[in-house]
Design a protein around this motif. Sequence first.
Motif, PDB file in Angstrom:
ATOM      1  N   THR A  94      45.182  -7.139  -6.709  1.00 34.06           N
ATOM      2  CA  THR A  94      44.382  -6.989  -5.497  1.00 34.06           C
ATOM      3  C   THR A  94      44.780  -5.712  -4.765  1.00 34.06           C
ATOM      4  OG1 THR A  94      44.239  -9.405  -5.336  1.00 34.06           O
ATOM      5  CG2 THR A  94      43.647  -8.149  -3.376  1.00 34.06           C
ATOM      6  N   TYR A  95      43.758  -4.973  -4.279  1.00 34.15           N
ATOM      7  CA  TYR A  95      43.981  -3.663  -3.681  1.00 34.15           C
ATOM      8  C   TYR A  95      43.174  -3.505  -2.400  1.00 34.15           C
ATOM      9  CZ  TYR A  95      45.623  -2.824  -8.383  1.00 34.15           C
ATOM     10  OH  TYR A  95      46.300  -2.928  -9.572  1.00 34.15           O
ATOM     11  N   LEU A  96      43.768  -2.808  -1.444  1.00 36.51           N
ATOM     12  CA  LEU A  96      43.071  -2.387  -0.235  1.00 36.51           C
ATOM     13  C   LEU A  96      42.651  -0.939  -0.441  1.00 36.51           C
ATOM     14  CD1 LEU A  96      42.168  -2.587   2.740  1.00 36.51           C
ATOM     15  CD2 LEU A  96      44.523  -1.925   3.362  1.00 36.51           C
ATOM     16  N   PHE A  97      41.361  -0.690  -0.349  1.00 31.71           N
ATOM     17  CA  PHE A  97      40.820   0.657  -0.503  1.00 31.71           C
ATOM     18  C   PHE A  97      40.204   1.071   0.829  1.00 31.71           C
ATOM     19  CE2 PHE A  97      37.483   3.693  -1.623  1.00 31.71           C
ATOM     20  CZ  PHE A  97      38.212   4.596  -2.383  1.00 31.71           C
ATOM     21  N   THR A  98      40.634   2.203   1.381  1.00 32.46           N
ATOM     22  CA  THR A  98      40.101   2.682   2.652  1.00 32.46           C
ATOM     23  C   THR A  98      39.567   4.097   2.489  1.00 32.46           C
ATOM     24  OG1 THR A  98      42.255   3.498   3.395  1.00 32.46           O
ATOM     25  CG2 THR A  98      41.669   1.244   4.021  1.00 32.46           C
ATOM     26  N   TYR A  99      38.617   4.443   3.344  1.00 26.51           N
ATOM     27  CA  TYR A  99      38.021   5.782   3.306  1.00 26.51           C
ATOM     28  C   TYR A  99      37.191   6.000   4.561  1.00 26.51           C
ATOM     29  CZ  TYR A  99      33.793   3.299   1.747  1.00 26.51           C
ATOM     30  OH  TYR A  99      32.723   2.448   1.643  1.00 26.51           O
ATOM     31  N   THR A 100      36.746   7.238   4.719  1.00 27.62           N
ATOM     32  CA  THR A 100      35.853   7.610   5.806  1.00 27.62           C
ATOM     33  C   THR A 100      34.481   7.868   5.198  1.00 27.62           C
ATOM     34  OG1 THR A 100      37.676   8.593   7.045  1.00 27.62           O
ATOM     35  CG2 THR A 100      35.455   9.302   7.647  1.00 27.62           C
ATOM     36  N   LEU A 101      33.450   7.373   5.856  1.00 26.28           N
ATOM     37  CA  LEU A 101      32.077   7.546   5.387  1.00 26.28           C
ATOM     38  C   LEU A 101      31.268   8.295   6.440  1.00 26.28           C
ATOM     39  CD1 LEU A 101      29.699   6.926   3.425  1.00 26.28           C
ATOM     40  CD2 LEU A 101      29.425   4.747   4.647  1.00 26.28           C
ATOM     41  N   ARG A 102      30.648   9.391   6.011  1.00 29.18           N
ATOM     42  CA  ARG A 102      29.746  10.136   6.883  1.00 29.18           C
ATOM     43  C   ARG A 102      28.325   9.931   6.376  1.00 29.18           C
ATOM     44  NH1 ARG A 102      29.876  13.473  10.912  1.00 29.18           N
ATOM     45  NH2 ARG A 102      32.098  13.962  10.746  1.00 29.18           N
ATOM     46  N   GLN A 103      27.477   9.375   7.266  1.00 29.48           N
ATOM     47  CA  GLN A 103      26.063   9.156   6.988  1.00 29.48           C
ATOM     48  C   GLN A 103      25.289   9.971   8.024  1.00 29.48           C
ATOM     49  OE1 GLN A 103      27.029   4.937   7.560  1.00 29.48           O
ATOM     50  NE2 GLN A 103      25.590   4.532   5.885  1.00 29.48           N
ATOM     51  N   GLY A 104      25.052  11.236   7.714  1.00 31.00           N
ATOM     52  CA  GLY A 104      24.437  12.122   8.702  1.00 31.00           C
ATOM     53  C   GLY A 104      25.392  12.309   9.863  1.00 31.00           C
ATOM     54  N   GLU A 105      24.975  11.915  11.059  1.00 33.06           N
ATOM     55  CA  GLU A 105      25.822  12.049  12.253  1.00 33.06           C
ATOM     56  C   GLU A 105      26.759  10.859  12.441  1.00 33.06           C
ATOM     57  OE1 GLU A 105      25.977  14.814  14.224  1.00 33.06           O
ATOM     58  OE2 GLU A 105      24.717  15.616  12.609  1.00 33.06           O
ATOM     59  N   ARG A 106      26.521   9.773  11.733  1.00 31.60           N
ATOM     60  CA  ARG A 106      27.326   8.553  11.889  1.00 31.60           C
ATOM     61  C   ARG A 106      28.597   8.644  11.052  1.00 31.60           C
ATOM     62  NH1 ARG A 106      26.330   2.557   9.767  1.00 31.60           N
ATOM     63  NH2 ARG A 106      27.301   1.427  11.463  1.00 31.60           N
ATOM     64  N   LEU A 107      29.736   8.404  11.696  1.00 32.43           N
ATOM     65  CA  LEU A 107      31.026   8.434  11.017  1.00 32.43           C
ATOM     66  C   LEU A 107      31.680   7.067  11.158  1.00 32.43           C
ATOM     67  CD1 LEU A 107      32.990  10.455   9.597  1.00 32.43           C
ATOM     68  CD2 LEU A 107      34.103  10.704  11.832  1.00 32.43           C
ATOM     69  N   THR A 108      32.073   6.489  10.034  1.00 35.78           N
ATOM     70  CA  THR A 108      32.743   5.186  10.052  1.00 35.78           C
ATOM     71  C   THR A 108      33.982   5.222   9.171  1.00 35.78           C
ATOM     72  OG1 THR A 108      31.305   4.382   8.269  1.00 35.78           O
ATOM     73  CG2 THR A 108      30.686   3.776  10.518  1.00 35.78           C
ATOM     74  N   ARG A 109      34.938   4.377   9.504  1.00 38.00           N
ATOM     75  CA  ARG A 109      36.088   4.120   8.646  1.00 38.00           C
ATOM     76  C   ARG A 109      35.761   2.826   7.906  1.00 38.00           C
ATOM     77  NH1 ARG A 109      37.976   8.876   9.897  1.00 38.00           N
ATOM     78  NH2 ARG A 109      39.177   9.057  11.786  1.00 38.00           N
ATOM     79  N   ARG A 110      36.061   2.790   6.620  1.00 35.98           N
ATOM     80  CA  ARG A 110      35.740   1.644   5.786  1.00 35.98           C
ATOM     81  C   ARG A 110      36.997   1.093   5.125  1.00 35.98           C
ATOM     82  NH1 ARG A 110      30.065   0.340   5.824  1.00 35.98           N
ATOM     83  NH2 ARG A 110      29.291   1.914   7.265  1.00 35.98           N
ATOM     84  N   ALA A 111      37.039  -0.212   4.966  1.00 36.95           N
ATOM     85  CA  ALA A 111      38.149  -0.882   4.286  1.00 36.95           C
ATOM     86  C   ALA A 111      37.562  -1.984   3.416  1.00 36.95           C
ATOM     87  CB  ALA A 111      39.129  -1.473   5.297  1.00 36.95           C
ATOM     88  N   THR A 112      37.939  -1.985   2.150  1.00 37.07           N
ATOM     89  CA  THR A 112      37.461  -2.994   1.202  1.00 37.07           C
ATOM     90  C   THR A 112      38.655  -3.552   0.449  1.00 37.07           C
ATOM     91  OG1 THR A 112      35.476  -1.622   0.879  1.00 37.07           O
ATOM     92  CG2 THR A 112      35.807  -3.457  -0.649  1.00 37.07           C
ATOM     93  N   ILE A 113      38.691  -4.866   0.325  1.00 38.12           N
ATOM     94  CA  ILE A 113      39.709  -5.505  -0.507  1.00 38.12           C
ATOM     95  C   ILE A 113      39.052  -5.862  -1.832  1.00 38.12           C
ATOM     96  CG2 ILE A 113      41.308  -7.440  -0.776  1.00 38.12           C
ATOM     97  CD1 ILE A 113      41.580  -7.487   2.282  1.00 38.12           C
ATOM     98  N   TRP A 114      39.590  -5.279  -2.902  1.00 35.84           N
ATOM     99  CA  TRP A 114      39.077  -5.445  -4.259  1.00 35.84           C
ATOM    100  C   TRP A 114      40.075  -6.237  -5.101  1.00 35.84           C
ATOM    101  CZ3 TRP A 114      34.483  -3.606  -6.245  1.00 35.84           C
ATOM    102  CH2 TRP A 114      33.798  -2.645  -5.491  1.00 35.84           C
ATOM    103  N   ARG A 115      39.547  -7.056  -6.011  1.00 35.24           N
ATOM    104  CA  ARG A 115      40.388  -7.773  -6.973  1.00 35.24           C
ATOM    105  C   ARG A 115      39.898  -7.456  -8.383  1.00 35.24           C
ATOM    106  NH1 ARG A 115      40.089 -13.557  -5.875  1.00 35.24           N
ATOM    107  NH2 ARG A 115      38.092 -13.370  -6.900  1.00 35.24           N
TER     108      ARG A 115
END
Length: 143
Positions: A94-115
């Motif tokens: 199991t892993y925590l994967f994080t990143y930043t996502l830019r969708q045009g002007e919208r900026l979000t931080r993302r976190a997903t737990i994958w198995r």
Amino acid sequence: MHSSEAFTHIEPDLLPVLEELRRREPIFHRPEFASTQADFEQMTSPGYWEVGASGRRYSRDFILHTLEQNPPVDADAAGWQTSDHQCRRLSPDTYLFTYTLRQGERLTRRATIWRKSPGGWQILYHQGTVVSAEEEDVAPSKS
């Protein structure tokens, strides 16, 4: 260590996992990994849930129904950009994967737990958080 390095440092043995998960994000927006309802069901664990950028919680059933009614856009075709990728092992599979996502002007931080399972990669949990201002991040202190 600069603050950005604190959030993106990767243990060398996790580089293959990081690359595999990077190609799968943003979730639901990579047609090469999921484009049918059966694909979306396969990629989410039965207990999957998420917290959207608005703070609202969504069940797996709600997400699957929404994806069936409104097929997701292709992230590459839409010009979305990801950066600041990071991966941490939570348990042997199991892993925590994080990143930043830019969708045009919208900026979000993302976190997903994958198995990683014998049937392939499955998502256990996902969260998006809107970045309200592009200010300098504060790195974790050394304790």
